[in-house]
Design a protein around this motif. Structure first.
Motif, PDB file in Angstrom:
ATOM      1  N   ASP A   1       0.905  -1.336  -0.006  1.00  0.00           N
ATOM      2  CA  ASP A   1      -0.134   0.086  -0.108  1.00  0.00           C
ATOM      3  C   ASP A   1       0.744   1.178  -0.032  1.00  0.00           C
ATOM      4  N   ALA A   2       2.210   1.160   0.102  1.00  0.00           N
ATOM      5  CA  ALA A   2       2.963   2.362   0.102  1.00  0.00           C
ATOM      6  C   ALA A   2       3.052   3.074  -1.144  1.00  0.00           C
ATOM      7  N   PRO A   3       3.183   4.282  -1.248  1.00  0.00           N
ATOM      8  CA  PRO A   3       3.241   5.201  -2.591  1.00  0.00           C
ATOM      9  C   PRO A   3       4.408   4.827  -3.238  1.00  0.00           C
ATOM     10  N   LEU A   4       4.567   4.977  -4.481  1.00  0.00           N
ATOM     11  CA  LEU A   4       5.529   4.695  -5.450  1.00  0.00           C
ATOM     12  C   LEU A   4       6.059   6.165  -5.840  1.00  0.00           C
ATOM     13  N   THR A   5       7.502   5.801  -6.257  1.00  0.00           N
ATOM     14  CA  THR A   5       8.054   6.657  -7.113  1.00  0.00           C
ATOM     15  C   THR A   5       7.828   6.319  -8.561  1.00  0.00           C
ATOM     16  N   VAL A   6       7.668   7.401  -9.575  1.00  0.00           N
ATOM     17  CA  VAL A   6       7.793   7.083 -10.671  1.00  0.00           C
ATOM     18  C   VAL A   6       9.057   7.411 -11.407  1.00  0.00           C
ATOM     19  N   VAL A   7       9.895   6.867 -12.114  1.00  0.00           N
ATOM     20  CA  VAL A   7      11.124   7.355 -12.804  1.00  0.00           C
ATOM     21  C   VAL A   7      10.697   7.050 -14.418  1.00  0.00           C
TER      22      VAL A   7
ATOM     23  N   ARG B   1       6.426  10.529  -5.717  1.00  0.00           N
ATOM     24  CA  ARG B   1       7.330  11.436  -6.501  1.00  0.00           C
ATOM     25  C   ARG B   1       7.506  11.021  -7.821  1.00  0.00           C
ATOM     26  N   ILE B   2       7.695  12.075  -8.838  1.00  0.00           N
ATOM     27  CA  ILE B   2       8.114  11.707 -10.231  1.00  0.00           C
ATOM     28  C   ILE B   2       9.392  11.955 -10.490  1.00  0.00           C
ATOM     29  N   ILE B   3      10.279  11.172 -10.839  1.00  0.00           N
ATOM     30  CA  ILE B   3      11.568  11.842 -11.140  1.00  0.00           C
ATOM     31  C   ILE B   3      11.777  11.616 -12.631  1.00  0.00           C
TER      32      ILE B   3
ATOM     33  N   THR C   1      10.834   6.236  -1.835  1.00  0.00           N
ATOM     34  CA  THR C   1       9.995   5.244  -1.532  1.00  0.00           C
ATOM     35  C   THR C   1      10.566   3.695  -1.551  1.00  0.00           C
ATOM     36  N   PRO C   2       9.817   2.852  -0.986  1.00  0.00           N
ATOM     37  CA  PRO C   2      10.310   1.442  -1.014  1.00  0.00           C
ATOM     38  C   PRO C   2      10.436   0.745  -2.497  1.00  0.00           C
ATOM     39  N   TRP C   3       9.509   1.398  -3.082  1.00  0.00           N
ATOM     40  CA  TRP C   3       9.560   0.606  -4.585  1.00  0.00           C
ATOM     41  C   TRP C   3       9.545   1.890  -5.770  1.00  0.00           C
ATOM     42  N   TYR C   4      10.041   1.716  -6.711  1.00  0.00           N
ATOM     43  CA  TYR C   4      10.008   2.590  -7.944  1.00  0.00           C
ATOM     44  C   TYR C   4       9.561   1.964  -9.197  1.00  0.00           C
ATOM     45  N   VAL C   5       8.996   2.558 -10.039  1.00  0.00           N
ATOM     46  CA  VAL C   5       8.484   1.936 -11.274  1.00  0.00           C
ATOM     47  C   VAL C   5       9.132   2.786 -12.272  1.00  0.00           C
ATOM     48  N   VAL C   6       9.967   2.210 -13.282  1.00  0.00           N
ATOM     49  CA  VAL C   6      10.557   2.751 -14.552  1.00  0.00           C
ATOM     50  C   VAL C   6       9.626   2.827 -15.521  1.00  0.00           C
ATOM     51  N   LEU C   7       9.488   4.012 -15.961  1.00  0.00           N
ATOM     52  CA  LEU C   7       8.534   4.059 -17.452  1.00  0.00           C
ATOM     53  C   LEU C   7       9.572   4.613 -18.572  1.00  0.00           C
ATOM     54  N   ASP C   8       9.554   4.101 -19.805  1.00  0.00           N
ATOM     55  CA  ASP C   8      10.068   4.718 -20.738  1.00  0.00           C
ATOM     56  C   ASP C   8       9.261   5.718 -21.391  1.00  0.00           C
ATOM     57  N   ALA C   9       9.468   6.665 -22.123  1.00  0.00           N
ATOM     58  CA  ALA C   9       8.909   7.916 -22.641  1.00  0.00           C
ATOM     59  C   ALA C   9       7.542   7.080 -23.679  1.00  0.00           C
ATOM     60  N   LYS C  10       7.797   6.061 -24.093  1.00  0.00           N
ATOM     61  CA  LYS C  10       6.894   5.392 -24.789  1.00  0.00           C
ATOM     62  C   LYS C  10       5.580   4.951 -23.990  1.00  0.00           C
ATOM     63  N   ASN C  11       5.685   4.760 -22.830  1.00  0.00           N
ATOM     64  CA  ASN C  11       4.532   3.997 -22.100  1.00  0.00           C
ATOM     65  C   ASN C  11       3.758   5.328 -21.471  1.00  0.00           C
TER      66      ASN C  11
ATOM     67  N   VAL D   1       8.996  -2.715 -12.140  1.00  0.00           N
ATOM     68  CA  VAL D   1       9.028  -2.125 -10.783  1.00  0.00           C
ATOM     69  C   VAL D   1      10.547  -2.652 -10.065  1.00  0.00           C
ATOM     70  N   LEU D   2      11.038  -1.771  -9.199  1.00  0.00           N
ATOM     71  CA  LEU D   2      12.133  -2.093  -8.614  1.00  0.00           C
ATOM     72  C   LEU D   2      12.140  -1.735  -7.292  1.00  0.00           C
ATOM     73  N   HIS D   3      12.722  -2.777  -6.390  1.00  0.00           N
ATOM     74  CA  HIS D   3      12.978  -2.600  -5.020  1.00  0.00           C
ATOM     75  C   HIS D   3      13.978  -1.715  -4.716  1.00  0.00           C
ATOM     76  N   THR D   4      13.875  -0.505  -4.169  1.00  0.00           N
ATOM     77  CA  THR D   4      14.829   0.653  -3.903  1.00  0.00           C
ATOM     78  C   THR D   4      16.066   0.159  -3.239  1.00  0.00           C
ATOM     79  N   GLN D   5      16.019  -0.733  -2.159  1.00  0.00           N
ATOM     80  CA  GLN D   5      17.291  -0.759  -1.287  1.00  0.00           C
ATOM     81  C   GLN D   5      17.950  -1.956  -1.861  1.00  0.00           C
ATOM     82  N   THR D   6      17.261  -2.818  -2.737  1.00  0.00           N
ATOM     83  CA  THR D   6      17.964  -4.016  -3.571  1.00  0.00           C
ATOM     84  C   THR D   6      18.756  -3.460  -4.438  1.00  0.00           C
TER      85      THR D   6
END
Length: 308
Positions: free
Chosen positions: A3-9, A38-40, A101-111, A170-175
């Motif tokens: 349920d934790a919020p995500l960062t979008v990269v 957060r959006i990076i 955030t604990p997780w972040y999701v990577v998006l390419d510009a095409k997504n 989706v990536l686990h930030t600490q990992t």
């Protein structure tokens, strides 16, 4: 953790800025409150994203604009001498040092998102990341995966059942931090020297650490039908949109090569789809975006030739 919020990269450069604007509008339209902390935006282009172009992108993020942080590529890693594509892979991992955030999701510009998102589109109810598996034995990326497996000392038989290498991812930030920190401060240089691939390296590192992926992935693929350059036709568009509907996919993708190659009549199908989803106000606005995209792509190719 689910349920934790995500960062979008998201990663962009000048040839893909217009596609990133579609993504920005999609997140503004379809991301519910609380999903994104957060959006990076990693600016991997020259000249840097500034002025009217930067302001237009922030407007497209709408109510999410205050969450956006734009980071220039050279603030993340020194990747001189590598291609922009390879440097981009490095940055998708080194950005973890800027993620809170604990997780972040990577998006390419095409997504871009194409329906209201829910947390379980990206993180399963048990707190593990969404992520399926592929058989790479006959896959075009088989050799790149083999390079990473050998580097990590893993058996190449793992290629028959391995996590994906496509976005959304989706990536686990600490990992990720543990992974990049294991390179004794020379991660970018070693990544480039060894010919590694970002998502293969991340997944392979977990496999070597844990012996499997059960702690991280739940085995459910994130659906994102994509229109690739080789399918830039009426038939290709129809097949991708049919897949989108059949799977109720949360994301869709239009690769820059497809956007550049589509005929005017075929692009009208994509434009109509964007208008239907509320990502464009009109077909005319979509056509203007495509004109800007084609101009940017031509300028980017010219700059690449001049630099080389």
């Amino acid at each position: 953790m689910g349920d934790a919020p995500l960062t979008v990269v998201a990663v962009t450069y000048r040839a893909e800025d217009e596609l990133l604007r579609v993504q920005a509008r999609s997140l503004a339209a379809f991301a519910p409150p609380g999903l994104i902390e957060r959006i990076i935006v990693i600016d991997n282009g020259l000249p840097r994203l500034h002025g009217r172009r930067r302001a237009a992108l922030l407007r497209d993020y709408g109510h999410l604009a205050d969450l956006v942080r734009i980071i220039p590529a050279d603030a993340l890693a020194a990747t001189e001498g590598s291609s922009g594509w390879v440097g981009q892979q490095v940055m998708k991992l080194t950005v973890a040092d800027h993620v809170e955030t604990p997780w972040y999701v990577v998006l390419d510009a095409k997504n871009h998102a194409v329906r209201p998102l829910v947390p379980t589109d990206l993180i399963g109810p048990d707190g593990r990341a969404r992520g399926g598996f592929h058989d790479y034995a006959a896959h075009p990326l088989r050799d790149r995966l083999a390079v990473t497996l050998r580097y990590l000392g893993l058996d190449e038989s793992a290629a028959t059942h391995f996590p994906p290498t496509s976005t959304p991812f989706v990536l686990h930030t600490q990992t990720v931090r543990d992974l990049t920190g294991s390179f004794d401060g020379a991660f970018a240089e070693e990544f480039i020297r060894a010919g590694l691939s970002e998502f293969f390296l991340y997944s392979g590192w977990i496999l070597r650490r844990d012996g499997d992926w059960d702690r991280v992935y739940d085995g459910v693929a994130i659906q994102c039908p994509t229109l690739w350059g080789g399918a830039a036709s009426t038939a290709g568009i129809t097949a991708a949109l049919d897949e989108l509907e059949a799977k109720d996919a949360p994301f869709f993708g239009v690769h820059r090569r497809a956007l550049g190659r589509l005929s005017a009549s075929d692009f009208a199908l994509i434009a109509a789809f964007w208008v239907e989803k509320g990502l464009m106000r009109s077909l005319a606005e979509a056509r203007r975006l495509r004109r800007r995209f084609r101009r940017d792509l031509a300028l980017s190719l010219l700059r690449t030739r001049l630099r080389s």
